[in-house]
Scaffold this motif. Structure first.
Motif, PDB file in Angstrom:
ATOM      1  N   SER A 253       0.827  -1.207   0.000  1.00  0.00           N
ATOM      2  CA  SER A 253       0.000   0.000   0.000  1.00  0.00           C
ATOM      3  C   SER A 253       0.862   1.259   0.000  1.00  0.00           C
ATOM      4  CB  SER A 253      -0.944   0.010   1.203  1.00  0.00           C
ATOM      5  OG  SER A 253      -0.219  -0.027   2.423  1.00  0.00           O
ATOM      6  N   THR A 254       1.946   1.258   0.800  1.00  0.00           N
ATOM      7  CA  THR A 254       2.828   2.424   0.825  1.00  0.00           C
ATOM      8  C   THR A 254       3.676   2.522  -0.439  1.00  0.00           C
ATOM      9  OG1 THR A 254       4.426   1.103   2.095  1.00  0.00           O
ATOM     10  CG2 THR A 254       2.966   2.553   3.342  1.00  0.00           C
ATOM     11  N   LEU A 271       5.705  10.290   1.150  1.00  0.00           N
ATOM     12  CA  LEU A 271       5.184   8.931   0.995  1.00  0.00           C
ATOM     13  C   LEU A 271       6.326   7.910   1.044  1.00  0.00           C
ATOM     14  CD1 LEU A 271       2.561   9.540  -1.843  1.00  0.00           C
ATOM     15  CD2 LEU A 271       2.068   8.982   0.538  1.00  0.00           C
ATOM     16  N   MET A 274       7.351   6.801   4.400  1.00  0.00           N
ATOM     17  CA  MET A 274       6.500   5.784   5.008  1.00  0.00           C
ATOM     18  C   MET A 274       7.046   4.377   4.747  1.00  0.00           C
ATOM     19  SD  MET A 274       4.069   7.172   6.707  1.00  0.00           S
ATOM     20  CE  MET A 274       2.972   5.769   6.900  1.00  0.00           C
ATOM     21  N   TYR A 275       7.376   4.070   3.480  1.00  0.00           N
ATOM     22  CA  TYR A 275       7.790   2.692   3.189  1.00  0.00           C
ATOM     23  C   TYR A 275       9.274   2.441   3.429  1.00  0.00           C
ATOM     24  CZ  TYR A 275      10.072   3.319  -1.417  1.00  0.00           C
ATOM     25  OH  TYR A 275      10.931   3.662  -2.443  1.00  0.00           O
ATOM     26  N   THR A 279       7.188   1.900   7.813  1.00  0.00           N
ATOM     27  CA  THR A 279       6.712   0.526   7.642  1.00  0.00           C
ATOM     28  C   THR A 279       7.687  -0.508   8.202  1.00  0.00           C
ATOM     29  OG1 THR A 279       5.419   1.148   5.694  1.00  0.00           O
ATOM     30  CG2 THR A 279       5.908  -1.182   5.976  1.00  0.00           C
TER      31      THR A 279
END
Length: 312
Positions: A253-254, A271, A274-275, A279
């Protein structure tokens, strides 16, 4: 025009989060904390799996490899970001930039395939419980890890070499905190057709194909669990794959959010944070806190350590 505008670029400037100048120290402390916790968590999982006989199974072997990949992934991205935030070290040499780009591409692709392998492993365990041990032998486990890793190493090398040959027209400021494909293409003079083909090939082979396999296996697993009549059987089956489902969902999703963001978007680096940072923080806790065997192994290791300390 393409040739006359080309200029040699010896280094790049990673702008990172300079637009949040007043929050640089706070960001540094938060990301440093996440990095330390992520490192300790992944290393702890690897040690537990390698030392506890109860965790001697293909599923946990794959988890330990995934933990190692997560540790390597954050280690090639986060330290440079921390240096950028607190030390003001925004420049990265041309070779260093593409070394980081290569590592991110190879490790990220290998993680995608490993998630598919882990889904395949759970598929076999749920649908062929009696034949599982005979099918998922050590030799097959090694092949399922080594072959995707080797393939991603080659694919990442091709992508890195083709991207490094782009002309950058003296534009060396990357609006990002890592050397990634999008930011590098944004500052290039011109992206030839063959480069675009290589990028599409890389995206399909490293992201789309393993995503399709992971999604297919997980859909089949969930549908099978739903059709189990026994509540205990349903609960046991779901407990063996719930952690993987959560990790795969977070990961894809990320990642998909990053690579579907319009090229040059100011949200791309947030963004990506995030990953690449957030995450990986959750993954050790998901595998540890939702797994009774890992919790039991951790308690055993803790009690053993306390016992030795008392003796000394």
């Amino acid at each position: 025009m393409e040739e006359t505008n080309k200029t040699t670029v010896n280094f790049f400037i990673l702008l990172a989060f300079t637009d949040l100048q007043q929050f640089q120290v706070l960001l540094f402390l938060i990301i440093l904390f996440i990095y330390v916790v992520c490192t300790i968590g992944n290393i702890t999982i690897i040690i537990l799996i390698k030392t506890d006989p109860r965790l001697n199974s293909p599923m946990y072997s794959f988890i330990s490899v995934f933990a190692a990949l997560e540790y390597l992934f954050v280690s090639v991205t986060v330290p440079n970001l921390l240096s950028n935030l607190i030390g003001g070290t925004q420049t990265i040499p041309f070779i260093g930039c593409f070394a980081q780009f290569y590592a991110v591409c190879a490790l990220g692709g290998t993680e995608c395939y490993l998630l598919a392998v882990m889904a395949f492993d759970r598929e076999l365990a749920i649908h062929f419980p009696l034949r599982y041990s005979a099918i998922m032998r050590q030799a097959l486990c090694i092949e399922l890890v080594v072959l995707p890793c080797f393939a991603c190493i080659i694919i990442a090398l091709i992508t890195t070499i083709s991207t490094s040959r782009l002309g950058f027209c003296s534009l060396n400021k990357l609006n990002h905190f890592i050397c990634d494909l999008g930011p590098l293409q944004n500052v290039s003079c011109f992206v030839p057709f063959h480069n675009k083909v290589i990028v599409i090939f890389t995206a399909v082979s490293e992201i789309v194909i393993p995503f399709i396999f992971t999604l297919t296996f997980n859909i089949h697993i969930v549908s099978t669990i739903i059709n189990i009549k026994s509540k205990d059987g349903k609960k046991k089956a779901f407990s063996t794959c719930s952690s993987h489902l959560i990790v795969a969902t977070l990961f894809y999703s990320t990642a998909i959010a990053v690579y579907t963001t319009p090229k040059g978007s100011s949200y791309e680096k947030y963004l990506a944070l995030m990953y690449t940072v957030v995450t990986p923080l959750f993954n050790p806790f998901i595998y540890a806190l939702r797994n009774k065997d890992v919790i039991a192994a951790f308690r055993k290791a803790k009690n053993s350590t306390l016992w030795k300390m008392n003796l000394s």
